[in-house]
Design an enzyme around this catalytic site. Structure first.
Site, PDB file in Angstrom:
ATOM      1  N   LYS A 117       4.589   3.936   4.972  1.00  0.00           N
ATOM      2  CA  LYS A 117       5.425   4.312   3.822  1.00  0.00           C
ATOM      3  C   LYS A 117       6.676   5.026   4.328  1.00  0.00           C
ATOM      4  O   LYS A 117       6.556   6.054   5.001  1.00  0.00           O
ATOM      5  CB  LYS A 117       4.616   5.224   2.891  1.00  0.00           C
ATOM      6  CG  LYS A 117       5.306   5.577   1.589  1.00  0.00           C
ATOM      7  CD  LYS A 117       4.330   6.247   0.636  1.00  0.00           C
ATOM      8  CE  LYS A 117       5.008   6.712  -0.637  1.00  0.00           C
ATOM      9  NZ  LYS A 117       4.056   7.349  -1.566  1.00  0.00           N
ATOM     10  N   GLY A 130      14.902   2.665   1.565  1.00  0.00           N
ATOM     11  CA  GLY A 130      13.649   2.276   2.216  1.00  0.00           C
ATOM     12  C   GLY A 130      12.994   3.400   3.002  1.00  0.00           C
ATOM     13  O   GLY A 130      11.980   3.191   3.663  1.00  0.00           O
ATOM     14  N   ARG A 180      -0.588   5.092   5.579  1.00  0.00           N
ATOM     15  CA  ARG A 180      -1.522   5.231   4.460  1.00  0.00           C
ATOM     16  C   ARG A 180      -2.621   4.182   4.579  1.00  0.00           C
ATOM     17  O   ARG A 180      -2.366   3.031   4.910  1.00  0.00           O
ATOM     18  CB  ARG A 180      -0.746   5.041   3.159  1.00  0.00           C
ATOM     19  CG  ARG A 180      -1.586   5.120   1.915  1.00  0.00           C
ATOM     20  CD  ARG A 180      -0.737   5.463   0.716  1.00  0.00           C
ATOM     21  NE  ARG A 180      -0.006   4.318   0.186  1.00  0.00           N
ATOM     22  CZ  ARG A 180       0.755   4.393  -0.897  1.00  0.00           C
ATOM     23  NH1 ARG A 180       0.903   5.531  -1.550  1.00  0.00           N
ATOM     24  NH2 ARG A 180       1.395   3.343  -1.332  1.00  0.00           N
ATOM     25  N   ASP A 256       2.271   0.581 -11.948  1.00  0.00           N
ATOM     26  CA  ASP A 256       2.349   0.232 -10.516  1.00  0.00           C
ATOM     27  C   ASP A 256       1.674   1.291  -9.656  1.00  0.00           C
ATOM     28  O   ASP A 256       1.450   1.072  -8.468  1.00  0.00           O
ATOM     29  CB  ASP A 256       3.811   0.052 -10.079  1.00  0.00           C
ATOM     30  CG  ASP A 256       4.678   1.232 -10.497  1.00  0.00           C
ATOM     31  OD1 ASP A 256       4.746   1.509 -11.707  1.00  0.00           O
ATOM     32  OD2 ASP A 256       5.264   1.879  -9.621  1.00  0.00           O
TER      33      ASP A 256
HETATM   34  P1  AMP Z   1       7.146   5.390  -6.775  1.00  0.00           P
HETATM   35  O1  AMP Z   1       7.849   6.257  -7.753  1.00  0.00           O
HETATM   36  O2  AMP Z   1       6.978   6.029  -5.416  1.00  0.00           O
HETATM   37  O3  AMP Z   1       5.895   4.813  -7.287  1.00  0.00           O
HETATM   38  O4  AMP Z   1       8.153   4.183  -6.470  1.00  0.00           O
HETATM   39  C1  AMP Z   1       8.613   3.303  -7.467  1.00  0.00           C
HETATM   40  C2  AMP Z   1       9.329   2.152  -6.827  1.00  0.00           C
HETATM   41  O5  AMP Z   1      10.517   2.591  -6.179  1.00  0.00           O
HETATM   42  C3  AMP Z   1       8.529   1.396  -5.785  1.00  0.00           C
HETATM   43  O6  AMP Z   1       8.841   0.034  -5.916  1.00  0.00           O
HETATM   44  C4  AMP Z   1       9.065   1.957  -4.503  1.00  0.00           C
HETATM   45  O7  AMP Z   1       8.875   1.073  -3.430  1.00  0.00           O
HETATM   46  C5  AMP Z   1      10.522   2.167  -4.831  1.00  0.00           C
HETATM   47  N1  AMP Z   1      11.159   3.192  -3.996  1.00  0.00           N
HETATM   48  C6  AMP Z   1      10.946   4.531  -4.019  1.00  0.00           C
HETATM   49  N2  AMP Z   1      11.718   5.155  -3.113  1.00  0.00           N
HETATM   50  C7  AMP Z   1      12.442   4.204  -2.485  1.00  0.00           C
HETATM   51  C8  AMP Z   1      13.433   4.199  -1.449  1.00  0.00           C
HETATM   52  N3  AMP Z   1      13.821   5.328  -0.853  1.00  0.00           N
HETATM   53  N4  AMP Z   1      13.954   3.015  -1.081  1.00  0.00           N
HETATM   54  C9  AMP Z   1      13.562   1.875  -1.659  1.00  0.00           C
HETATM   55  N5  AMP Z   1      12.662   1.804  -2.636  1.00  0.00           N
HETATM   56  C10 AMP Z   1      12.089   2.948  -3.046  1.00  0.00           C
HETATM   57 MG    MG Z   2       4.507   3.757  -6.572  1.00  0.00          MG
END
Ligand code: AMP
Ligand code: MG
Length: 491
Positions: A117, A130, A180, A256
């Site tokens: 991650k 990313g 993870r 998700d």
């Molecule tokens: P989360 O809130 O962590 O569940 O993330 C929601 C979505 O945002 C998921 O598709 C993650 O992969 C994407 N995401 C979160 N942070 C980043 C980041 N820094 N760069 C690219 N995608 C991200």
């Molecule tokens: Mg998520």
């Protein structure tokens, strides 16, 4: 270093079933290498149980794998496609900053996802970089291991490396990658994605894959997809009841972030509750309180309804019959949840048998906790260790009345007072991952490179039902505990 050298054989054994699924489900993606990786924490106990060599994982080559700079033989890195309802709105998502190296087969024959991650951009990154910063990755490490210690199904954290690069959030932060471990990363959102972009055959493929991975005991036959739905509902009902019982607030229960295998996943703005308040939220962007503590069981049901919708095409040839089957299965959720919750609450109060009035007894106690702003975990500890006179509640006439009723209730069961005490000890954690303790550990690690505070915290959290004197020190509240605690979404 010679790659064939025994000492550097970490013991990875990859077999990548997800990579064999149709193209729709994922995109081959390598992690983006980082400048100068450094291992800051390794979960040695977990590594050993996975059949991995600690020494090899700590070597330069081992760390290069955690950093995404080196891909183990037989791994097939990919980013998974998924969608999801975020705060109720449907969105295309996918692994935007995570890369699945593949599935590691443990010495016990278990198949586990190994995911990095913060491993760089993927086709699903949208505007994101990313990457992840150190604080939130350590936070996920601590909370996931705390959950594991509490006996709550969860993804695990194997390691965190720093990248030697900055990530830009509100300011420059040190970059990090978390490794993870999960029984899978299948999400409700994975099904929503396939419902949206695939055909019925794709949904069948995904359902079959899920059955194979998580529910291999469900037999062949027409009912198997209904059984899948029922089993997923059962696991979520149990999981969310366990959250409620320890006062865990996930914070972002988007679809998700709900794993089909029934593990807690995606620790963002989550926290354990100090003062009991059903309306407590921990995400600064959750202004409506959608994911508040008291709303988690409902949201679980809402998310499961999204899952059921995706399965409807498989449940029956006749759509209206299929919908009815799904509705009947969903109707069970509330009953299942309530069963786990009340059983758990009875245990927290030392109650073995069932009486109809128990629900009132429990809810009255929770109301008093709310009314008098007392700590959830410590109130149960005070009841367990008979130290209620130290609590704010003890001076109140309502609590005195409640206490008498509780004592009478305990007197109406066959089990002894000692047995009730033992049950309470095993049902009320001595310690939870309190926000101020987590923040203190993160500050030492991130600001000063001192991981000893975090290591000590992990140690006391690893066996929360031990009730050691050291754990008692971790039960104290922060001075300003009345202030609402928020974690901000800069994860
Ligand atoms: P989360 O809130 O962590 O569940 O993330 C929601 C979505 O945002 C998921 O598709 C993650 O992969 C994407 N995401 C979160 N942070 C980043 C980041 N820094 N760069 C690219 N995608 C991200
Ligand atoms: Mg998520």
């Amino acid at each position: 270093m010679t790659m064939g050298d025994e000492r550097f054989e970490a013991g990875w054994k990859f077999d990548n079933s997800y990579a064999r699924l149709p193209q729709l489900f994922a995109t081959s993606t390598n992690p983006t290498p980082v400048r100068s990786p450094q291992l800051v924490i390794l979960n040695e106990e977990l590594a050993t149980s996975l059949g991995l060599s600690i020494e090899a994982l700590q070597s330069e080559e081992g760390v290069a794998v955690f950093a995404g700079n080196s891909i183990p033989e037989d791994a097939q890195p990919l980013a998974q496609a998924y969608a999801g309802h975020q705060f109720g709105n449907f969105t295309m998502l996918g692994d935007g900053r995570a890369v699945l190296l593949g599935e590691h087969i443990t010495p016990q024959g278990e198949r586990l996802d190994i995911q990095l991650k913060g491993a760089g951009r993927t086709p699903y990154s949208r505007g994101g970089d990313g990457r992840a910063s150190l604080g939130p990755m350590l936070r996920e490490y601590i909370i996931s291991e705390a959950m594991h210690g509490l006996g709550i199904p969860t993804t695990r954290s194997l390691a965190v490396v720093t990248t030697g690069e900055s990530v830009i959030r509100e300011n420059h932060l040190p970059g990090a990658i978390l490794t993870r471990i999960a029984t899978s990363h299948l999400r409700v959102g994975t099904f929503e994605y396939v419902l949206q972009w695939g055909n019925v055959e794709d949904i069948r493929v995904l359902a079959e894959y899920t059955l194979q991975r998580h529910y291999p005991d469900i037999e062949e036959g027409q009912d198997r997809y209904l059984h899948l739905l029922q089993e997923v509902i059962k696991r979520q009902a149990m999981l969310i009841a366990k959250w409620q019982l320890v006062g865990f607030i996930h914070g972002v229960m988007n679809t998700d972030n709900m794993a089909i295998g029934g593990e807690t996943i995606d620790y963002g703005p989550c926290a354990f509750m100090d003062i009991f308040d059903p309306a407590q939220v921990f995400s600064s962007i959750d202004r409506q309180g959608r994911y508040a503590y008291g709303n988690q069981p409902n949201i679980g049901g809402w998310n499961l309804t999204r899952f059921a919708e995706a399965l409807v095409p498989l449940l029956h040839e006749d759509q209206s019959e299929a919908v009815e089957l799904a509705q009947d299965a969903l109707a069970e959720y509330a009953t299942l949840y309530y069963g786990h919750w009340i059983t758990g609450m009875r245990s927290k109060l030392g109650i073995f048998n069932e009486e109809e009035q128990d629900e009132i007894l429990i809810k009255d106690l929770l109301s008093l906790m709310h009314k008098y702003h007392v700590d959830y975990t410590n109130t149960f500890l005070a009841l367990t260790f008979n130290t209620v006179e130290d609590t704010v509640l003890s001076g109140t006439p309502e609590f005195t009345a409640w206490y008498t009723l509780w004592q009478e209730r305990l007197g109406r069961q066959q089990e002894s007072k000692d047995a009730a005490h033992e049950l309470m000890r095993n049902s009320n954690p001595a310690v939870i991952a309190r926000n101020h303790r987590v923040e203190e550990a993160l500050a030492a690690a991130v600001d000063h490179g001192d991981y000893s505070v975090m290591e000590q915290l992990l140690e006391v959290l690893s066996n929360p039902y031990a009730h050691t004197p050291e754990q008692a020190m971790y039960a104290t509240l922060p001075a300003d505990s009345a202030l609402p605690y928020r974690t901000f979404c800069g994860t």
